[in-house]
Design a protein around this motif. Structure first.
Motif, PDB file in Angstrom:
ATOM      1  N   ALA A 241     -21.496  46.904  -9.957  1.00  0.00           N
ATOM      2  CA  ALA A 241     -21.349  48.131  -9.167  1.00  0.00           C
ATOM      3  C   ALA A 241     -21.885  49.287 -10.002  1.00  0.00           C
ATOM      4  CB  ALA A 241     -19.888  48.365  -8.823  1.00  0.00           C
TER       5      ALA A 241
ATOM      6  N   LYS B 270     -13.690  44.161  -3.068  1.00  0.00           N
ATOM      7  CA  LYS B 270     -14.953  44.884  -2.920  1.00  0.00           C
ATOM      8  C   LYS B 270     -14.929  45.827  -1.713  1.00  0.00           C
ATOM      9  CE  LYS B 270     -18.527  42.319  -3.502  1.00  0.00           C
ATOM     10  NZ  LYS B 270     -19.698  41.438  -3.342  1.00  0.00           N
TER      11      LYS B 270
ATOM     12  N   ILE C  93     -24.163  47.954  -5.046  1.00  0.00           N
ATOM     13  CA  ILE C  93     -23.500  46.729  -5.498  1.00  0.00           C
ATOM     14  C   ILE C  93     -24.545  45.625  -5.493  1.00  0.00           C
ATOM     15  CG2 ILE C  93     -21.719  45.005  -5.023  1.00  0.00           C
ATOM     16  CD1 ILE C  93     -19.920  47.221  -4.057  1.00  0.00           C
ATOM     17  N   ASP C  94     -24.714  45.002  -6.652  1.00  0.00           N
ATOM     18  CA  ASP C  94     -25.753  43.993  -6.873  1.00  0.00           C
ATOM     19  C   ASP C  94     -27.119  44.490  -6.409  1.00  0.00           C
ATOM     20  OD1 ASP C  94     -24.245  42.172  -8.243  1.00  0.00           O
ATOM     21  OD2 ASP C  94     -23.818  40.913  -6.500  1.00  0.00           O
TER      22      ASP C  94
ATOM     23  N   THR D 295     -17.874  46.230 -12.883  1.00  0.00           N
ATOM     24  CA  THR D 295     -17.898  44.990 -12.109  1.00  0.00           C
ATOM     25  C   THR D 295     -16.764  44.991 -11.107  1.00  0.00           C
ATOM     26  OG1 THR D 295     -18.811  43.845 -14.022  1.00  0.00           O
ATOM     27  CG2 THR D 295     -17.893  42.477 -12.291  1.00  0.00           C
TER      28      THR D 295
END
Length: 94
Positions: free
Chosen positions: A55, A4, A81-82, A49
């Motif tokens: 994402a 990430k 992201i999230d 993802t």
């Protein structure tokens, strides 16, 4: 698979629409299942993802010109992201 933090760092180095397109292709991001907010100065919304997290990249443009000014449009790409904004990049839209 990219971590990430590496994904965010790579996104943060983008500086053109071409680089953004290459990033989207490299990471197999797509428009599938995402609301495309037509008419809101949005070029595209893509997602995927990364490490199990959602994402989403929103690529948009805006016109910084005021009255009696003629400035080039600015392109902006925002990475969430999230649901949390983690990075934004921008460049002169050509």
């Amino acid at each position: 698979m990219m971590q990430k933090n590496d994904f965010i760092a790579a996104f943060s180095r983008l500086g053109s629409g071409k680089e953004l397109s290459e990033f989207i292709a490299q990471h197999h991001l797509s428009t599938a299942g995402l609301d495309q907010k037509e008419g809101a100065q949005v070029y595209q919304i893509v997602g995927g993802t990364i490490e199990g997290a959602a994402a989403v990249i929103t690529h948009r443009w805006y016109d910084p010109s005021g009255p009696y000014q003629n400035q080039p449009d600015i392109a902006k790409a925002e990475l969430d992201i999230d649901g949390k904004r983690v990075a934004t990049v921008s460049w002169i839209d050509s």
